[in-house]
Every structure is written in C-alpha cells, then in structure tokens.
Scaffold this motif. Structure first.
Motif, short mmCIF file in Angstrom:
data_model
loop_
_atom_site.label_atom_id
_atom_site.label_comp_id
_atom_site.label_asym_id
_atom_site.label_seq_id
_atom_site.Cartn_x
_atom_site.Cartn_y
_atom_site.Cartn_z
N ALA A 1 -8.10 -9.69 5.98
CA ALA A 1 -8.79 -9.51 4.41
C ALA A 1 -9.47 -8.52 4.88
N ALA A 2 -10.33 -8.19 6.45
CA ALA A 2 -11.65 -7.58 6.40
C ALA A 2 -10.93 -6.35 6.99
N GLU A 3 -10.17 -6.23 7.70
CA GLU A 3 -9.34 -4.97 7.93
C GLU A 3 -8.33 -4.53 6.89
N LEU A 4 -8.34 -5.03 6.02
CA LEU A 4 -7.62 -4.77 5.43
C LEU A 4 -8.03 -3.62 4.50
N ASP A 5 -7.51 -2.47 4.33
CA ASP A 5 -7.75 -0.70 3.39
C ASP A 5 -7.57 -1.10 1.97
N LEU A 6 -9.08 -0.63 1.47
CA LEU A 6 -8.88 -1.22 0.13
C LEU A 6 -8.59 0.81 -0.38
N ILE A 7 -8.64 1.58 0.35
CA ILE A 7 -8.16 3.06 -0.30
C ILE A 7 -6.75 3.60 0.13
N ASN A 8 -6.29 3.49 1.13
CA ASN A 8 -4.94 3.83 1.34
C ASN A 8 -3.82 2.34 1.02
N ARG A 9 -3.33 2.22 -0.37
CA ARG A 9 -2.50 0.87 0.38
C ARG A 9 -1.16 1.01 0.51
N ASP A 10 -0.32 2.20 0.64
CA ASP A 10 0.39 2.44 1.71
C ASP A 10 0.82 3.41 2.30
N PRO A 11 0.00 2.78 3.47
CA PRO A 11 -0.41 3.46 5.17
C PRO A 11 1.02 3.92 5.28
N ASN A 12 2.06 3.37 5.15
CA ASN A 12 3.68 3.37 5.42
C ASN A 12 4.59 4.24 4.67
N SER A 13 3.68 4.40 3.73
CA SER A 13 4.34 5.55 3.06
C SER A 13 6.07 4.60 2.25
N ILE A 14 5.75 3.48 1.78
CA ILE A 14 7.17 2.84 1.70
C ILE A 14 7.32 2.83 0.27
N ASN A 15 6.39 3.27 -0.92
CA ASN A 15 7.06 3.89 -1.88
C ASN A 15 6.24 4.90 -2.55
N SER A 16 6.54 5.48 -1.36
CA SER A 16 6.55 7.49 -1.76
C SER A 16 7.49 8.09 -3.28
N HIS A 17 9.17 6.67 -2.84
CA HIS A 17 9.58 7.37 -4.07
C HIS A 17 9.13 7.43 -5.61
N ILE A 18 8.07 6.60 -5.54
CA ILE A 18 7.76 5.82 -7.12
C ILE A 18 6.64 7.20 -7.05
N GLN A 19 7.27 7.68 -8.12
CA GLN A 19 6.60 9.05 -8.71
C GLN A 19 5.75 8.11 -10.34
N VAL A 20 4.39 8.33 -10.24
CA VAL A 20 3.94 7.44 -12.23
C VAL A 20 2.58 8.59 -12.31
#
Length: 131
Positions: A3-22
C-alpha cells in the motif's frame, strides 16, 4: 506491491482501461452550426462533471471493496488452478507426447526406413532419355 508503493496519481499505469472515455469532451460535443449559448454549455459541463464524480464516488464506496474481494478471490482461484492443475497436466502431457514421439519415430525408422531406402535405391537406377 504494498500500500505504501501504491501510485495514487496514475491509477492505470498499464493503460488497461484506456478504452473508457468518460471526460466531458469525449461524451458530449456540438458540431459547427449547432452551438448552445455559452452559459448553457458551461452549466452542462459543470452538471456532467459533478454528477459523474459524485455517482462514481458513491458506487465506488458501496461496491469497490466487495468487488475487490470478489476479484481477488477469482484471480486467486485462477492462479491456484494454473499452478496446481493446468501446468502440471500440461507438463505431464508434453512428457507423454515426447515419449510417444520417440516410440513412433523408432517404429517408423525400423519398419518403414528399410522399405523407403530400398525403394529409393530401386528408383534411383531409372534413367529417362528424351528421344
């Protein structure tokens, strides 16, 4: 990852949800010649953004943790199946196939090898002459 290493800014670092445009610009757009008054467009942007963020936050608070538990269990089960079932079965199958390949290869070499070699020698003595 802890949890200490969790990136709270970039929450999709592997772009697995890049298809969702909201974003507002990805959902609503007015073509040239059909523009609403600027105050309406700004108000629509504010209403869209606020309602999307509030609804997403409420749904996430209510469902996020239970779904995370469900998906954690799902992927734990998949990992267990692959580690303890599928991979050992596949390795055993490949070992059996390797043994069968050697067995049939030896049979073919012993039984059909001499026949094919004899036929090859027999047909190699044929000479074709054009008249």
């Amino acid at each position: 990852m802890s949890a200490a290493e969790l990136d709270l800014i970039n929450r999709d670092p592997n772009s697995i949800n890049s298809h969702i445009q909201v974003a507002f610009e990805d959902v609503l757009a007015e073509p040239d010649g059909a523009h609403s008054p600027d105050c309406v467009w700004k108000l629509a942007f504010t209403c869209f953004s606020c309602s999307k963020n509030v609804c997403y936050s409420i749904i996430t608070v209510l469902c996020g943790c239970p779904l995370a538990i469900c998906w954690g269990c799902e992927f734990a089960g998949l990992t267990f199946s692959h580690v303890w079932l599928y991979t050992p079965c596949y390795r055993g199958f490949m070992m059996d196939c390797g043994m069968m390949q050697k067995f049939f290869g030896t049979c073919l070499q012993c039984c059909f090898g001499p026949i094919c070699e004899t036929c090859g020698l027999f047909f190699s003595k044929i000479v074709v002459k054009n008249a």
